[in-house]
Scaffold this active site. Structure first.
Site, PDB file in Angstrom:
ATOM      1  N   ASP A   8      22.044 -11.115   2.028  1.00 55.36           N
ATOM      2  CA  ASP A   8      21.052 -11.904   2.762  1.00 55.36           C
ATOM      3  C   ASP A   8      20.108 -12.532   1.726  1.00 55.36           C
ATOM      4  O   ASP A   8      20.355 -12.469   0.511  1.00 55.36           O
ATOM      5  CB  ASP A   8      20.334 -11.055   3.816  1.00 55.36           C
ATOM      6  N   HIS A   9      19.010 -13.101   2.207  1.00 53.91           N
ATOM      7  CA  HIS A   9      18.060 -13.773   1.304  1.00 53.91           C
ATOM      8  C   HIS A   9      17.448 -12.798   0.295  1.00 53.91           C
ATOM      9  O   HIS A   9      17.259 -13.136  -0.866  1.00 53.91           O
ATOM     10  CB  HIS A   9      16.958 -14.452   2.123  1.00 53.91           C
ATOM     11  N   CYS A  65      21.443  -6.406   0.195  1.00 55.94           N
ATOM     12  CA  CYS A  65      20.285  -6.852   0.975  1.00 55.94           C
ATOM     13  C   CYS A  65      19.064  -6.201   0.331  1.00 55.94           C
ATOM     14  O   CYS A  65      19.136  -5.781  -0.830  1.00 55.94           O
ATOM     15  CB  CYS A  65      20.433  -6.560   2.469  1.00 55.94           C
ATOM     16  N   GLY A  66      17.947  -6.156   1.038  1.00 54.45           N
ATOM     17  CA  GLY A  66      16.753  -5.591   0.414  1.00 54.45           C
ATOM     18  C   GLY A  66      16.936  -4.141   0.026  1.00 54.45           C
ATOM     19  O   GLY A  66      16.588  -3.715  -1.070  1.00 54.45           O
ATOM     20  N   THR A  67      17.497  -3.367   0.945  1.00 54.21           N
ATOM     21  CA  THR A  67      17.694  -1.935   0.712  1.00 54.21           C
ATOM     22  C   THR A  67      19.166  -1.552   0.577  1.00 54.21           C
ATOM     23  O   THR A  67      19.469  -0.428   0.168  1.00 54.21           O
ATOM     24  CB  THR A  67      17.149  -1.123   1.902  1.00 54.21           C
ATOM     25  N   GLY A  70      20.820  -2.125   5.850  1.00 54.81           N
ATOM     26  CA  GLY A  70      21.192  -2.937   7.012  1.00 54.81           C
ATOM     27  C   GLY A  70      22.567  -3.565   6.850  1.00 54.81           C
ATOM     28  O   GLY A  70      23.396  -3.541   7.777  1.00 54.81           O
ATOM     29  N   HIS A  98      35.360  10.321  -3.964  1.00 51.18           N
ATOM     30  CA  HIS A  98      35.457  11.233  -2.813  1.00 51.18           C
ATOM     31  C   HIS A  98      35.655  10.494  -1.488  1.00 51.18           C
ATOM     32  O   HIS A  98      36.387  10.955  -0.625  1.00 51.18           O
ATOM     33  CB  HIS A  98      34.178  12.080  -2.689  1.00 51.18           C
ATOM     34  N   ASN A  99      34.928   9.391  -1.319  1.00 50.96           N
ATOM     35  CA  ASN A  99      34.876   8.748   0.006  1.00 50.96           C
ATOM     36  C   ASN A  99      35.789   7.529   0.128  1.00 50.96           C
ATOM     37  O   ASN A  99      35.836   6.912   1.189  1.00 50.96           O
ATOM     38  CB  ASN A  99      33.434   8.333   0.342  1.00 50.96           C
ATOM     39  N   ARG A 109      15.787  -4.594  -3.632  1.00 53.22           N
ATOM     40  CA  ARG A 109      14.377  -4.220  -3.766  1.00 53.22           C
ATOM     41  C   ARG A 109      14.223  -2.812  -4.329  1.00 53.22           C
ATOM     42  O   ARG A 109      13.115  -2.337  -4.539  1.00 53.22           O
ATOM     43  CB  ARG A 109      13.681  -4.330  -2.409  1.00 53.22           C
ATOM     44  N   ARG A 132      42.196  16.797  -1.457  1.00 54.19           N
ATOM     45  CA  ARG A 132      41.397  17.437  -0.400  1.00 54.19           C
ATOM     46  C   ARG A 132      40.541  16.434   0.377  1.00 54.19           C
ATOM     47  O   ARG A 132      40.067  16.731   1.473  1.00 54.19           O
ATOM     48  CB  ARG A 132      40.507  18.529  -0.998  1.00 54.19           C
ATOM     49  N   HIS A 133      40.351  15.249  -0.193  1.00 57.00           N
ATOM     50  CA  HIS A 133      39.524  14.246   0.489  1.00 57.00           C
ATOM     51  C   HIS A 133      40.300  13.481   1.554  1.00 57.00           C
ATOM     52  O   HIS A 133      39.699  12.824   2.406  1.00 57.00           O
ATOM     53  CB  HIS A 133      38.948  13.262  -0.526  1.00 57.00           C
ATOM     54  N   ARG A 136      39.642  14.136   5.268  1.00 55.37           N
ATOM     55  CA  ARG A 136      38.291  13.717   5.667  1.00 55.37           C
ATOM     56  C   ARG A 136      38.249  12.214   5.913  1.00 55.37           C
ATOM     57  O   ARG A 136      37.607  11.745   6.864  1.00 55.37           O
ATOM     58  CB  ARG A 136      37.291  14.131   4.595  1.00 55.37           C
TER      59      ARG A 136
HETATM   60  C1  RB5 Z   1      15.048  -8.404   4.955  1.00 60.00           C
HETATM   61  O1  RB5 Z   1      13.680  -8.548   4.929  1.00 60.00           O
HETATM   62  C2  RB5 Z   1      15.415  -6.928   4.921  1.00 60.00           C
HETATM   63  O2  RB5 Z   1      15.094  -6.336   6.132  1.00 60.00           O
HETATM   64  C3  RB5 Z   1      16.869  -6.755   4.591  1.00 60.00           C
HETATM   65  O3  RB5 Z   1      17.163  -7.377   3.380  1.00 60.00           O
HETATM   66  C4  RB5 Z   1      17.384  -5.339   4.434  1.00 60.00           C
HETATM   67  O4  RB5 Z   1      16.587  -4.599   3.578  1.00 60.00           O
HETATM   68  C5  RB5 Z   1      17.727  -4.629   5.665  1.00 60.00           C
HETATM   69  O5  RB5 Z   1      18.255  -3.517   5.658  1.00 60.00           O
END
Ligand code: RB5
Length: 150
Positions: A8-9, A65-67, A70, A98-99, A109, A132-133, A136
């Site tokens: 995303d942005h 994305c930011g985190t 999402g 493993h996964n 971020r 073993r994985h 699962r």
């Molecule tokens: C966008 O502001 C933010 O919500 C998105 O990049 C992300 O971190 C969502 O999980």
């Protein structure tokens, strides 16, 4: 390797850096957007990367994305996708080992470009251990078709 990438942005600048890193490494990169820092919705790009991987068009996917959270949720809604949010080399390595993760998700971020690149490199360099994985992973796959009430 053929790799789909999307963001995303919030993830756009890091995505651009990771695209260059992958191309430098000799990979074929399918950049599924976004194309700039104008606000967009991360599920659109997580789904696009997930579909590219699930269809076999790309062997692996990268989402930013930011985190990383999402966009991983969206990618994981596509059957056949195992998207993992990672924050360091160890989690990136174990996500594959493993996964059997097939989509790596990063939070622009939360991690800097160097950690992101090293994590991506570790993800690409690691193989699934199997053994073993396996059962699962089979249980995760079975959940895709699980329509029963809890
Ligand atoms: C966008 O502001 C933010 O919500 C998105 O990049 C992300 O971190 C969502 O999980």
């Amino acid at each position: 390797m053929r790799i789909a990438i999307g963001s995303d942005h919030a993830g756009f600048p890091l995505k651009q850096e990771l695209c260059a890193f992958l191309v430098d490494g000799g990979h074929q990169v399918d950049d599924l957007g976004t194309i700039d820092e104008e606000r967009v919705d991360y599920p659109d790009f997580g789904a696009a990367v997930g579909r590219a991987v699930a269809s076999g068009a790309s062997e692996l996917g990268v989402c930013v994305c930011g985190t990383g959270i999402g966009i991983s949720m969206a990618a994981n809604k596509v059957d056949g996708v195992r998207a993992a949010v990672v924050h360091d080399v160890t989690s990136a390595r174990l996500a594959k080992e493993h996964n059997d993760a097939n989509v790596l998700c990063l939070g622009a971020r939360l991690v800097g470009p160097e950690v992101a690149q090293e994590s991506l490199q570790a993800f690409l360099a690691t193989s699934w251990e199997g053994g073993r994985h396996a059962q699962r992973i089979d249980k995760i796959t079975a959940l895709e078709h699980d329509q029963s009430a809890p």
